[in-house]
Design an enzyme around this catalytic site. Structure first.
Site, short mmCIF file in Angstrom:
data_model
loop_
_atom_site.label_atom_id
_atom_site.label_comp_id
_atom_site.label_asym_id
_atom_site.label_seq_id
_atom_site.Cartn_x
_atom_site.Cartn_y
_atom_site.Cartn_z
N LYS A 1 -14.34 -2.57 8.02
CA LYS A 1 -13.47 -3.23 9.16
C LYS A 1 -11.96 -3.31 8.82
CE LYS A 1 -13.37 -7.78 10.64
NZ LYS A 1 -12.17 -8.47 10.03
N GLU B 1 0.97 -1.41 -0.09
CA GLU B 1 -0.13 -0.09 -0.15
C GLU B 1 0.89 1.28 -0.09
OE1 GLU B 1 -3.38 -2.16 2.98
OE2 GLU B 1 -1.73 -1.16 3.61
N ASP C 1 -12.25 -6.89 0.19
CA ASP C 1 -13.22 -8.02 0.37
C ASP C 1 -14.26 -7.66 1.10
OD1 ASP C 1 -10.54 -7.77 2.40
OD2 ASP C 1 -12.25 -8.49 3.69
N1 ADE Z 1 -7.84 -5.42 5.27
C1 ADE Z 1 -8.34 -5.95 4.40
N2 ADE Z 1 -9.44 -6.81 4.60
C2 ADE Z 1 -9.73 -6.77 5.79
C3 ADE Z 1 -10.51 -7.39 6.72
N3 ADE Z 1 -11.46 -8.39 6.17
N4 ADE Z 1 -10.33 -7.27 7.99
C4 ADE Z 1 -9.69 -6.48 8.71
N5 ADE Z 1 -8.80 -5.85 7.96
C5 ADE Z 1 -8.71 -5.85 6.60
#
Ligand code: ADE
Length: 265
Positions: A197, A36, A223
């Site tokens: 999150k 990132e 996600d």
């Molecule tokens: N960063 C990217 N996806 C995530 C997830 N599902 N939970 C926590 N941090 C994340």
């Protein structure tokens, strides 16, 4: 910016009010993963500071440079010294944020990173969220008042003009130290009314709050947590493409900030 030192005689609030009337001159970007961070480093032609004031031996990395009229500092907690993976999570994020604020006294912190999103709350892969509130979802202390301390809910620095100008989505962020989500986490995230999150945001907000530095949070969805795909698989699959979108958003945010005071964001 001059350090907010002791003995100046002026109350901190009035110093913050003063700062709000001057163009932002120094920002600190906190990013947890190398994937990132590096595109942002390249975009702003930042260079690594080999003489950072970080303690000897820590893996934390400080990049710096100037873009338009802004001093840009970017810190990445680096690779775990034992395992060689990115030092993600709240512990590293808190430590590197604390050390960076002490050393650099930024006018504004930007915590940028990827996040899981909830489609039931309107999140989709690649969406970029500007976070309105942060809270923790894995600090359960079922004793009156300690429960609230554990959740640690706080509002982020409000940036209504930025939100409108860049056409970003707004939402609440819930932070925990796990990529996956237990049923207990899920109940807490729902109680936090979160759309996204992550694993660092509320920790960065806690330190920024302690040291009275305004902080904003930009999170890109890799996600869908309430979807069908396994989180780790979906995260890795989308990481590169979503990171490109995140870095584009960070660049737009820095462009927007340039020449403006905190109160104009
Ligand atoms: N960063 C990217 N996806 C995530 C997830 N599902 N939970 C926590 N941090 C994340």
């Amino acid at each position: 910016m001059a350090p907010r030192g002791e003995g100046s005689g002026a109350p901190v609030d009035s110093m913050v009010a003063q700062l709000e009337k001057h163009p932002i001159s120094s920002i600190l970007i906190v990013i947890a993963m190398q994937t990132e961070a590096l595109p942002v480093v390249n975009k702003f032609q930042l260079v690594e500071n080999p003489h950072s004031s970080f303690p000897e031996g820590v893996p934390w990395v400080h990049y710096h440079g100037t873009y338009k009229d802004i001093i840009i500092n970017l810190v990445w907690p680096g690779k775990d010294l034992t395992l060689g993976v990115d030092s993600v999570g709240t512990v590293s994020a808190s430590l590197v944020t604390y050390a960076s604020i002490q050393a650099l006294q930024p006018d504004l912190i930007i915590n940028a990173g990827t996040a899981g999103g909830f489609k039931a709350k309107g999140a989709g892969i690649g969406d970029i969220f500007l976070v309105s509130h942060v809270a923790f979802h894995d600090r359960r202390i079922p004793i009156p008042v300690f429960d609230l301390y554990g959740v640690g809910s706080r509002q982020t620095f409000p940036t209504p003009n930025l939100l409108k100008a860049l056409n970003l989505k707004a939402g609440k962020l819930s932070t925990g130290d796990s990529l996956d989500m237990t049923p207990q986490d899920e109940a807490s995230i729902t109680a936090n009314d979160a759309t996204v999150k992550d694993m660092e945001g509320a920790a960065v907000a806690y330190v920024a709050g302690l040291l009275k530095i305004p902080a904003i949070f930009v999170k890109a969805v890799t996600d869908i947590v309430d979807g069908k795909k396994p989180t780790a698989e979906e995260f890795l699959q989308n990481l590169a493409a979503v990171t490109a979108a995140l870095d584009g958003a960070v660049a737009q945010i820095v462009d927007f900030i340039s020449g403006k005071c905190l109160s104009e964001l």
